[in-house]
Design a protein around this motif. Structure first.
Motif, mmCIF file in Angstrom:
data_model
loop_
_atom_site.group_PDB
_atom_site.id
_atom_site.type_symbol
_atom_site.label_atom_id
_atom_site.label_comp_id
_atom_site.label_asym_id
_atom_site.label_seq_id
_atom_site.Cartn_x
_atom_site.Cartn_y
_atom_site.Cartn_z
ATOM 1 N N GLU A 132 -6.106 -15.380 6.765
ATOM 2 C CA GLU A 132 -5.290 -13.994 6.339
ATOM 3 C C GLU A 132 -6.294 -12.712 6.162
ATOM 4 O OE1 GLU A 132 -3.293 -14.670 2.346
ATOM 5 O OE2 GLU A 132 -3.940 -16.719 2.346
ATOM 6 N N PHE A 133 -5.513 -11.626 6.444
ATOM 7 C CA PHE A 133 -6.012 -10.323 6.490
ATOM 8 C C PHE A 133 -6.677 -9.917 5.298
ATOM 9 C CE2 PHE A 133 -3.496 -9.570 10.346
ATOM 10 C CZ PHE A 133 -4.569 -9.273 11.123
ATOM 11 N N ASP A 134 -7.902 -9.484 5.204
ATOM 12 C CA ASP A 134 -8.567 -8.928 3.783
ATOM 13 C C ASP A 134 -8.908 -10.172 3.029
ATOM 14 O OD1 ASP A 134 -8.141 -6.323 4.862
ATOM 15 O OD2 ASP A 134 -6.122 -6.180 3.646
ATOM 16 N N ASP B 164 1.239 -2.859 14.210
ATOM 17 C CA ASP B 164 2.432 -2.820 15.416
ATOM 18 C C ASP B 164 3.098 -3.673 15.041
ATOM 19 O OD1 ASP B 164 1.316 -0.083 15.683
ATOM 20 O OD2 ASP B 164 0.399 -1.076 17.718
ATOM 21 N N PHE B 165 2.495 -5.205 15.115
ATOM 22 C CA PHE B 165 3.623 -6.296 15.069
ATOM 23 C C PHE B 165 3.578 -7.253 13.853
ATOM 24 C CE2 PHE B 165 2.129 -5.267 19.611
ATOM 25 C CZ PHE B 165 3.518 -5.367 20.031
ATOM 26 N N ARG B 166 2.382 -7.442 13.274
ATOM 27 C CA ARG B 166 2.575 -8.138 11.973
ATOM 28 C C ARG B 166 3.517 -7.672 10.895
ATOM 29 N NH1 ARG B 166 3.347 -10.719 8.411
ATOM 30 N NH2 ARG B 166 2.209 -12.058 7.152
ATOM 31 N N PRO B 167 3.630 -6.314 10.354
ATOM 32 C CA PRO B 167 4.777 -5.909 9.639
ATOM 33 C C PRO B 167 6.141 -6.420 10.005
ATOM 34 C CG PRO B 167 3.288 -4.094 10.040
ATOM 35 C CD PRO B 167 2.743 -5.164 11.146
ATOM 36 N N LEU B 168 6.346 -6.579 11.273
ATOM 37 C CA LEU B 168 7.894 -6.980 11.661
ATOM 38 C C LEU B 168 8.174 -8.493 11.099
ATOM 39 C CD1 LEU B 168 7.777 -5.964 15.405
ATOM 40 C CD2 LEU B 168 8.364 -4.613 13.233
ATOM 41 N N PHE B 169 7.218 -9.306 10.624
ATOM 42 C CA PHE B 169 7.411 -10.423 10.155
ATOM 43 C C PHE B 169 7.794 -10.344 8.420
ATOM 44 C CE2 PHE B 169 5.120 -11.848 13.720
ATOM 45 C CZ PHE B 169 5.557 -12.792 14.316
ATOM 46 N N HIS C 186 -0.773 -13.517 5.950
ATOM 47 C CA HIS C 186 -1.218 -14.548 6.861
ATOM 48 C C HIS C 186 -1.365 -13.978 8.543
ATOM 49 C CE1 HIS C 186 -0.896 -17.512 4.027
ATOM 50 N NE2 HIS C 186 0.545 -17.136 3.691
ATOM 51 N N LEU C 187 -2.427 -14.483 8.966
ATOM 52 C CA LEU C 187 -2.509 -13.957 10.294
ATOM 53 C C LEU C 187 -1.492 -14.644 11.251
ATOM 54 C CD1 LEU C 187 -4.349 -12.584 12.330
ATOM 55 C CD2 LEU C 187 -5.910 -14.706 12.753
#
Length: 441
Positions: free
Chosen positions: A277-279, A330-335, A340-341
């Motif tokens: 997971e990020f952060d 650019d892409f992760r926020p679309l989910f 979660h990575l």
């Protein structure tokens, strides 16, 4: 004219200098259309994004995809507590076994060492109870006692491998695992009163048979090279970037590419990768350095060690760091808004499951390389390529995968050696990707 056609005409007439419709305005529009026409509104909205992307480009219209996903996908249901599942399994076993097995579940659930007791993981507990359940049913069908002899235990192993006409056969290795779990479970269920050296010999014999036969799910054709799998991941990410519309499909392709890139650079098991997971367990320190901090619960450690030990490493990988930065922006926020990575496509705020991760990587590699390479086999590819190309040879590969056997445990390898192997390997596969070289096995 309905609201959809009105907005469509507006988008077609727009110029690149005009304002792009906001996320809030689009959400209100889609909600109203869903109330009016139902599910077809989703198809209408996807077409609106395609039209908008021709005017403003894929990047400026990416929020269309998030609006559509928020409307179509509900939050992912929380997984059932594995210990509750274990308690239900114990409740279906013979009455005389239930109390000691429930005590074992309670002790293991707390995770605190108890003299004379081995702490079991939730997954192992469920596996033991399932094996006991199958063994008890088998004994009832054969009208025999549930306390095995060497003969009856061996016969059960043969039954697993060569079942009746309506049964599903297992491999020798799976049968060996079942026999071991039965003995472990009976040791607890009888409070240690049942012991049999003859049965222990049967289990050891089946283990040896399994070792001699090898695994039926691993073949030499699956060793295509870690650098090839790493490069495949970057090709998928490039494909996502080149898509004219930045929607959920593009985000999924980029995520899949990261699975291979991260899986090759960080050759952990599927369960550990789904914990990233990020952060939290993955931090982007700067443009080149990545910090991985996985708890013991995510790793294949004995339960007694999980509370005190984890995997903490910082490594340098320019290409992977750049990909992770781009993905997060650019892409992760679309989910969804989660961290979660590797998020699930089928539910918001949830990670992909280890089992799905294995199926997904198997499907993608079968399409690309003509052979299924599930995520766990990435570790074999890493070990093979590291052994053949790094200075440490087989030692470097063993350190990268953090395999532990009796000899390695005695030598007490420190973290500096593991870190050097990880950094050497990251440098190696990154250079191999840049020069488009492939390993010949």
């Amino acid at each position: 004219m309905n609201d959809h056609l009105t907005l469509l005409r507006r988008l077609r007439a727009a110029s690149p200098l005009d304002e792009v419709p906001t996320r809030e305005a689009l959400s209100c529009h889609l909600a109203a259309r869903v109330d009016e026409v139902g599910a077809p509104a989703f198809t209408e909205f996807a077409y609106l994004q395609m039209v908008a992307a021709k005017t403003w480009g894929a990047e400026r219209t990416a929020h269309f995809a998030r609006v559509l996903r928020d409307a179509r996908v509900s939050p992912k249901a929380q997984n059932t507590c594995p210990w509750q599942t274990a308690e239900r399994l114990a409740g279906s076993l013979p009455v005389e076994w239930r109390t000691p097995l429930l005590e074992q579940i309670a002790i293991s659930r707390k995770g605190q060492a108890v003299l004379g007791r081995t702490i079991w993981s939730a997954d192992y507990t469920k596996a033991v109870l399932a094996a006991l359940g199958r063994w008890a049913a088998y004994c009832v069908s054969r009208r025999q006692t549930t306390l095995p002899t060497a003969t009856s235990l061996h016969a059960y192993g043969r039954h697993l491998v060569w079942p009746d006409a309506d049964g599903e056969p297992t491999t020798t290795g799976t049968a060996a695992n079942y026999l071991q779990r039965i003995m472990a479970g009976l040791g607890v269920a009888t409070r240690g009163r049942f012991r049999s050296k003859a049965c222990d010999f049967v289990v050891a014999d089946w283990r040896e048979r399994s070792r001699m036969e090898g695994t039926s799910t691993k073949t030499g054709s699956q060793l295509v090279g870690a650098s090839s799998l790493y490069g495949f991941g970057f090709r998928l990410m490039a494909e996502a970037n080149e898509r004219p519309v930045r929607g959920l499909e593009a985000a999924k392709i980029f995520r899949n590419g990261l699975i291979f890139a991260v899986g090759a650079a960080l050759p952990e098991r599927a369960r550990a990768l789904t914990w990233l997971e990020f952060d939290r367990s993955l931090r982007l320190i700067d443009g080149t350095h990545i910090h991985i901090d996985l708890p013991g619960e995510a790793l294949k450690y004995p339960e007694a060690r999980k509370a005190q030990e984890g995997y903490d490493v910082i490594f340098e990988n320019l290409g992977l760091a750049e990909a992770l930065h781009a993905y997060r922006t650019d892409f992760r926020p679309l989910f969804d808004d989660g961290l979660h990575l590797f998020p699930s496509v089928h539910g918001k705020l949830g990670a992909i499951t280890p089992a799905h991760l294995g199926r997904l990587t198997g499907d993608l590699t079968e399409r690309e390389f003509g052979v299924r390479i599930p995520i766990h086999r990435l570790r074999d590819n890493v070990a093979t390529e590291a052994s053949e190309n790094l200075i440490g040879g087989a030692y470097a590969g063993k350190t990268l995968l953090r395999h532990v056997d009796e000899a390695i445990t005695r030598r007490h390898y420190d973290h500096s050696e593991g870190l050097k192997a990880a950094c050497d390997f990251d440098d190696f596969i990154e250079k191999r990707r840049k020069v488009s070289a492939e390993l010949i096995l």
